[in-house]
Design a protein around this motif. Sequence first.
Motif, PDB file in Angstrom:
ATOM      1  N   SER A 286       0.871  -1.172   0.000  1.00 35.82           N
ATOM      2  CA  SER A 286       0.000   0.000   0.000  1.00 35.82           C
ATOM      3  C   SER A 286       0.911   1.226   0.000  1.00 35.82           C
ATOM      4  O   SER A 286       2.105   1.122   0.266  1.00 35.82           O
ATOM      5  CB  SER A 286      -0.900   0.000   1.240  1.00 35.82           C
ATOM      6  N   ASP A 287       0.371   2.377  -0.273  1.00 38.17           N
ATOM      7  CA  ASP A 287       1.183   3.595  -0.240  1.00 38.17           C
ATOM      8  C   ASP A 287       1.780   3.797   1.149  1.00 38.17           C
ATOM      9  O   ASP A 287       2.933   4.210   1.284  1.00 38.17           O
ATOM     10  CB  ASP A 287       0.343   4.814  -0.637  1.00 38.17           C
ATOM     11  N   GLU A 288       0.996   3.489   2.170  1.00 39.61           N
ATOM     12  CA  GLU A 288       1.480   3.635   3.546  1.00 39.61           C
ATOM     13  C   GLU A 288       2.628   2.663   3.834  1.00 39.61           C
ATOM     14  O   GLU A 288       3.647   3.034   4.417  1.00 39.61           O
ATOM     15  CB  GLU A 288       0.330   3.388   4.530  1.00 39.61           C
ATOM     16  N   GLN A 289       2.486   1.418   3.391  1.00 39.58           N
ATOM     17  CA  GLN A 289       3.550   0.434   3.579  1.00 39.58           C
ATOM     18  C   GLN A 289       4.809   0.835   2.823  1.00 39.58           C
ATOM     19  O   GLN A 289       5.920   0.708   3.337  1.00 39.58           O
ATOM     20  CB  GLN A 289       3.084  -0.959   3.114  1.00 39.58           C
ATOM     21  N   ALA A 290       4.643   1.312   1.613  1.00 41.44           N
ATOM     22  CA  ALA A 290       5.792   1.733   0.808  1.00 41.44           C
ATOM     23  C   ALA A 290       6.524   2.888   1.477  1.00 41.44           C
ATOM     24  O   ALA A 290       7.759   2.935   1.480  1.00 41.44           O
ATOM     25  CB  ALA A 290       5.341   2.111  -0.596  1.00 41.44           C
ATOM     26  N   ALA A 291       5.777   3.828   2.044  1.00 43.67           N
ATOM     27  CA  ALA A 291       6.402   4.970   2.727  1.00 43.67           C
ATOM     28  C   ALA A 291       7.191   4.501   3.946  1.00 43.67           C
ATOM     29  O   ALA A 291       8.320   4.948   4.180  1.00 43.67           O
ATOM     30  CB  ALA A 291       5.339   5.982   3.132  1.00 43.67           C
ATOM     31  N   LEU A 292       6.624   3.590   4.727  1.00 41.88           N
ATOM     32  CA  LEU A 292       7.337   3.059   5.894  1.00 41.88           C
ATOM     33  C   LEU A 292       8.572   2.271   5.467  1.00 41.88           C
ATOM     34  O   LEU A 292       9.633   2.382   6.077  1.00 41.88           O
ATOM     35  CB  LEU A 292       6.407   2.176   6.729  1.00 41.88           C
ATOM     36  N   PHE A 293       8.412   1.480   4.434  1.00 42.10           N
ATOM     37  CA  PHE A 293       9.538   0.707   3.917  1.00 42.10           C
ATOM     38  C   PHE A 293      10.667   1.648   3.517  1.00 42.10           C
ATOM     39  O   PHE A 293      11.815   1.463   3.922  1.00 42.10           O
ATOM     40  CB  PHE A 293       9.084  -0.144   2.728  1.00 42.10           C
ATOM     41  N   SER A 294      10.355   2.661   2.741  1.00 41.56           N
ATOM     42  CA  SER A 294      11.372   3.602   2.275  1.00 41.56           C
ATOM     43  C   SER A 294      12.012   4.373   3.425  1.00 41.56           C
ATOM     44  O   SER A 294      13.186   4.719   3.368  1.00 41.56           O
ATOM     45  CB  SER A 294      10.763   4.582   1.274  1.00 41.56           C
ATOM     46  N   LYS A 295      11.240   4.624   4.467  1.00 43.66           N
ATOM     47  CA  LYS A 295      11.741   5.379   5.606  1.00 43.66           C
ATOM     48  C   LYS A 295      12.723   4.563   6.449  1.00 43.66           C
ATOM     49  O   LYS A 295      13.727   5.084   6.930  1.00 43.66           O
ATOM     50  CB  LYS A 295      10.567   5.828   6.475  1.00 43.66           C
ATOM     51  N   TYR A 296      12.447   3.277   6.629  1.00 43.00           N
ATOM     52  CA  TYR A 296      13.219   2.480   7.578  1.00 43.00           C
ATOM     53  C   TYR A 296      14.162   1.440   6.977  1.00 43.00           C
ATOM     54  O   TYR A 296      15.085   0.995   7.643  1.00 43.00           O
ATOM     55  CB  TYR A 296      12.277   1.761   8.548  1.00 43.00           C
ATOM     56  N   VAL A 297      13.943   1.023   5.760  1.00 42.47           N
ATOM     57  CA  VAL A 297      14.731  -0.080   5.198  1.00 42.47           C
ATOM     58  C   VAL A 297      15.813   0.453   4.270  1.00 42.47           C
ATOM     59  O   VAL A 297      15.516   1.134   3.291  1.00 42.47           O
ATOM     60  CB  VAL A 297      13.819  -1.080   4.454  1.00 42.47           C
TER      61      VAL A 297
END
Length: 177
Positions: free
Chosen positions: A62-73
């Motif tokens: 989801s857009d939210e998951q992608a944003a978290l992924f990009s932020k932390y991974v």
Amino acid sequence: LSNGMQAGVLRPHLGVGFTAGDEECFEVFKEVIYPIVQGWHKFDPATQEHKSDLDPSKLTFSDEQAALFSKYVKSTRVRAARNISGYSLPAGTSKEDRLAVEEVLKQAFGGLPDELKGTYYPLGDLTPEQEDALQAGGFLFQKPGPMQLLGAAGAGRDWPSGRGIFHNESKTVLCWC
């Protein structure tokens, strides 16, 4: 059978204590192995078929998951452990088989496309500088210790013969043998 259960007898605290020496073991000792696989992996090899799908286009964020992924991974690792058909698995292999597997892998590394081309480093031939660089990158593995499952199963025999690490130039693809 005694070789397969050696790790469990020597190291019962590990929770799983059976290692197959080769692909034939899965048929010959299925009365022992199947309940272990079912209990540990929640997969019934007698009634289910193992399917792998490594197609990244089927992953969804989801857009939210992608944003978290990009932020932390920053990076990820995908580990796949497989055997080359016709050769023993690590716990049951001989020095000759291990060297033969190393040769098969070196040939495979040599045939990779340009973006994956790289260098294979036999563990026994590493210079101190190469060892330090591989350790600093978190790429160098160590001999299985006697307290670990693979060590107790005998996978560290003849160390470091027939073992090494390959990585492409950008160190985004690694393979250990």
